[in-house]
Design an enzyme around this catalytic site. Sequence first.
Site, PDB file in Angstrom:
ATOM      1  CG  HIS A  53      -3.797  -0.081   4.982  1.00 35.98           C
ATOM      2  ND1 HIS A  53      -2.933  -0.612   3.909  1.00 35.98           N
ATOM      3  CD2 HIS A  53      -4.939   0.831   5.161  1.00 35.98           C
ATOM      4  CE1 HIS A  53      -3.429  -0.503   2.798  1.00 35.98           C
ATOM      5  NE2 HIS A  53      -4.772  -0.332   3.176  1.00 35.98           N
ATOM      6  CB  CYS A  77      -0.658   0.049   1.040  1.00 31.47           C
ATOM      7  SG  CYS A  77      -0.119  -0.177   2.546  1.00 31.47           S
ATOM      8  CG  ASN A 128      -8.900   1.035   2.131  1.00 35.20           C
ATOM      9  OD1 ASN A 128      -7.278   0.617   2.046  1.00 35.20           O
ATOM     10  ND2 ASN A 128      -9.641   0.133   3.160  1.00 35.20           N
TER      11      ASN A 128
END
Length: 512
Positions: free
Chosen positions: A233, A68, A258
């Site tokens: 994250h 990510c 996201n």
Amino acid sequence: MRAPARELFRDADFPASDSSLFSSFSTPLVQFREDITWRRPQEICATPRLFGDNPLDGQVKQGLLGDCWLLCACAALQKSQQLLDQVFPPGQPSWRDHTYRGSFTCRIWQFGHWLEVTVDDRLPCLAGRLCFSRCQREDVFWLPLLEKVYAKVYGSYEHLWAGQVADALVDLTGGLAERWSLKDLARTSGQQDRPGGSEHRTCRQLLSLKDRCLISCSVLSPRAGARELGEFHAFIVSDLQELQGRAGQSLLLLRIQNPWGRRCWQGPWREGGEGWSQVDPADESKLLSQLQEGEFWVEEEEFLREFDEVTIGFPITEAGYLQSLYSEKALCHTQELPGAWVKGQSAGGCRNNSGFPSNPKFWLRVSEPSEVFVAVLQRPRVRAMGRAGRARAPARGECATRSPASFLSEDYQAVGLHIWKVPVDGGSRNAPGLLLQEPVLSCVPHRYAQEVSQLCHLSAGTYRIVPSTYLPDTEGAFTVTIATRIDRRSIHSQERLGQLLQEASFMAVMKT
């Protein structure tokens, strides 16, 4: 007579095999080892394209790989055609062109220069679909190809299971990045900065930055009742809006994307949440209609509470200069100076160690009050060479933003950056004085990261910039970058001070 089929490029240095997927077989990726196949885009869909017709087509989505941090940085390229063209050189033949040969070339910034990297377009798949990164439209392939280039540079896809958004931003823009601790920001809200210190930071400053640069936010650990944010994250801050509430109050809402590609937030500003009762129904309808897949709104107080860190990539002007996050001035003079911590000579460790003053020192003279950006970019301590001679870095950690106890310690040591102002009388340039004086400013001291940096306002005078490691006698190489606006030619020199101390001198006449 039928023309013979064209032979497509196969990259021998990064083959379609386990050696390109795995480094240590230590991540959850290993469970898919027997099921991953390699396919070219024309084997995945009927009409593959490199880029989509609109930005939403190429919106980043994360797959099975824990990268990510990289995908958030990739989103920066969508904000600037100039940056995208720098990383993806235009004019490359793609699948519909008769000159297509199954290869693509990207450029990655590696310690002071752009490195051209070519890969074939065979991509890891599960059940015929891309299993790692992909775009919102799955017939758009710029993102998985860039991810493959990045995996080649760093040795394998598994090496991308961890990292820092700031590091990837440097690699993809050739610029620099700044990290804000949201917990520090919340604690210092309303306080005044020390004279000469760093720029005062607030969430509302992000309003002026949202259109100029990539803004990412990260969660280090889940909060009670908010586990849908995940742990370690990274997210993209895709928009900010300042609204007037029904009671006349000012509200700052942040739209968060996201990379997982699904809405994961059940806070008060979710669709149907109680937060919307504070604003006009027309504003509610407008903002909710803007949400794309994987996006949600949060309010400023909620943002400071639930997220830990913000990373901001410095804008790059069309001329290729860094641009100040605060004044919007082009920092059109950049000086890069190499340095090293050498055991027994210039590896003094942190300020708690008596040997700290032996660390390398960089001398900076400012003639007038100036906005100056200072960064220390360290090289990984271990780099393996690929068969083609390309430098490769080992694993960067375990996820988007890791603590000092993370795997990042295997690659990057904890480093810090301190700046002292030299007294008007010249003071002592000998080592002991540094232990007695308070620095004008310090970066978040001794952080496990590729780069630590600070943009600051410095008054006229002479300064000492001292990069350091946390532990003494820890060796390593680094580059100090000093960026500012200079309207007339600078004068700079290097000198060796003493036989044991390896020090560099940088003197420049600066004017904002």
